[in-house]
Write an enzyme that holds these catalytic residues in place. Structure first.
Site, PDB file in Angstrom:
ATOM      1  N   GLU A  33      28.710  19.480-111.560  1.00  0.00           N
ATOM      2  CA  GLU A  33      29.509  18.555-112.478  1.00  0.00           C
ATOM      3  C   GLU A  33      30.860  18.569-111.628  1.00  0.00           C
ATOM      4  O   GLU A  33      31.611  17.586-111.864  1.00  0.00           O
ATOM      5  CB  GLU A  33      29.758  19.055-113.899  1.00  0.00           C
ATOM      6  CG  GLU A  33      30.645  20.008-113.991  1.00  0.00           C
ATOM      7  CD  GLU A  33      30.066  21.604-113.889  1.00  0.00           C
ATOM      8  OE1 GLU A  33      28.759  21.492-113.291  1.00  0.00           O
ATOM      9  OE2 GLU A  33      30.604  22.607-114.075  1.00  0.00           O
TER      10      GLU A  33
ATOM     11  N   ARG B 220      22.792  37.870-114.706  1.00  0.00           N
ATOM     12  CA  ARG B 220      24.253  37.546-114.721  1.00  0.00           C
ATOM     13  C   ARG B 220      25.135  38.033-113.620  1.00  0.00           C
ATOM     14  O   ARG B 220      24.876  39.116-112.977  1.00  0.00           O
ATOM     15  CB  ARG B 220      24.886  37.998-116.112  1.00  0.00           C
ATOM     16  CG  ARG B 220      24.451  37.129-117.173  1.00  0.00           C
ATOM     17  CD  ARG B 220      25.090  37.820-118.398  1.00  0.00           C
ATOM     18  NE  ARG B 220      26.473  37.540-118.279  1.00  0.00           N
ATOM     19  CZ  ARG B 220      27.745  38.172-118.864  1.00  0.00           C
ATOM     20  NH1 ARG B 220      27.266  39.032-119.861  1.00  0.00           N
ATOM     21  NH2 ARG B 220      28.781  37.568-118.745  1.00  0.00           N
TER      22      ARG B 220
ATOM     23  N   CYS C  52      24.749  27.394-115.168  1.00  0.00           N
ATOM     24  CA  CYS C  52      25.340  28.428-115.055  1.00  0.00           C
ATOM     25  C   CYS C  52      25.533  29.321-116.423  1.00  0.00           C
ATOM     26  O   CYS C  52      24.445  29.853-116.822  1.00  0.00           O
ATOM     27  CB  CYS C  52      26.794  28.287-114.466  1.00  0.00           C
ATOM     28  SG  CYS C  52      27.437  29.656-113.463  1.00  0.00           S
TER      29      CYS C  52
ATOM     30  N   HIS D  80      27.144  24.451-110.296  1.00  0.00           N
ATOM     31  CA  HIS D  80      28.050  23.484-110.895  1.00  0.00           C
ATOM     32  C   HIS D  80      28.001  22.059-110.383  1.00  0.00           C
ATOM     33  O   HIS D  80      28.892  21.692-109.548  1.00  0.00           O
ATOM     34  CB  HIS D  80      29.436  24.055-110.869  1.00  0.00           C
ATOM     35  CG  HIS D  80      29.595  24.959-111.832  1.00  0.00           C
ATOM     36  ND1 HIS D  80      29.912  24.818-113.259  1.00  0.00           N
ATOM     37  CD2 HIS D  80      29.659  26.403-111.647  1.00  0.00           C
ATOM     38  CE1 HIS D  80      30.230  26.142-113.571  1.00  0.00           C
ATOM     39  NE2 HIS D  80      29.948  27.168-112.905  1.00  0.00           N
TER      40      HIS D  80
HETATM   41  N1  GLN Z   1      29.657  34.598-115.159  1.00  0.00           N
HETATM   42  C1  GLN Z   1      29.439  33.763-116.391  1.00  0.00           C
HETATM   43  C2  GLN Z   1      28.513  34.499-117.610  1.00  0.00           C
HETATM   44  O1  GLN Z   1      27.996  35.409-117.213  1.00  0.00           O
HETATM   45  C3  GLN Z   1      29.054  32.451-115.909  1.00  0.00           C
HETATM   46  C4  GLN Z   1      29.821  31.842-114.617  1.00  0.00           C
HETATM   47  C5  GLN Z   1      29.763  30.099-114.838  1.00  0.00           C
HETATM   48  O2  GLN Z   1      29.550  29.712-115.976  1.00  0.00           O
HETATM   49  N2  GLN Z   1      30.288  29.608-113.737  1.00  0.00           N
HETATM   50  O3  GLN Z   1      28.403  33.936-118.550  1.00  0.00           O
END
Ligand code: GLN
Length: 187
Positions: free
Chosen positions: A171, A106, A79, A169
């Site tokens: 994890e 993003r 992420c 994610h």
């Molecule tokens: N929206 C976050 C970013 O732009 C990433 C979100 C996440 O790591 N769950 O950094």
């Protein structure tokens, strides 16, 4: 096996718990001095990429980590971590490590879809429940990047040499197969 987990911000504890349960030794990287020469792998966790990027510079950890990734240290990025690795961001002028030749968007699903789950196939692993939290997606990859998974035509997992990039994610799923895959990249 000793894995450094970037621990300046975000969801690092969950990675640590999962990798420890698989028998890896985990070290939290909170400052430059934590980045030892004997690391076998690196985890860049989810969180907020802008905050992580700022802290990496302020704590003088950025260049040493970039050099390690460029010289082949296996890295698992989830992420925000994937955003840090991406060569290009399609909707943001900021750039970070730029070691992974992909274009990433993003907050790609918008605010209403802030968080959701989908099960999809991951190449070499099988069906996997992916948890997305204000997630990016990967819009384009260079030819030598291996696409491991997609959801609705948007790429969610890639492998490029020593780098594993995930938009979701793993994890926080009760499923250690991707962490196991990462450990096998090290072996
Ligand atoms: N929206 C976050 C970013 O732009 C990433 C979100 C996440 O790591 N769950 O950094």
């Amino acid at each position: 096996m000793k894995i450094g987990i970037l621990a300046v911000q975000g969801a690092f504890i969950e990675h640590e718990n999962m990798l420890s349960s698989l028998g890896a030794e985990c070290v939290e990287l909170r400052k430059k001095a934590d980045i030892s020469d004997d690391l076998d792998g690196l985890v860049l966790p989810g969180g907020e990429s802008t905050v992580q990027g700022k802290l990496l510079n302020e704590l003088d950890m950025f260049n040493i980590l970039k050099d390690k990734i460029k010289s082949g240290l296996p890295v698992m990025a989830t992420c925000a971590g994937l955003i840090l690795l991406s060569e290009t961001l399609s909707n943001d002028d900021r750039r970070y490590f730029q070691t992974l030749p992909v274009t990433t968007r993003r907050n790609a699903y918008g605010r209403q879809l802030g968080s959701f789950k989908r099960t999809s196939n991951i190449e070499g692993i099988g069906n996997f429940e992916m948890v997305f939290i204000r997630a990016p997606y990967i819009e384009a990859v260079s030819d030598d990047v291996e696409v491991l998974a997609s959801v609705d035509d948007h790429i969610t997992a890639v492998r490029y040499k020593n780098q594993l990039g995930l938009t979701f994610h793993p994890e926080i799923a009760d499923d250690a197969r991707l962490h196991q895959y990462f450990l096998s990249m090290i072996e």
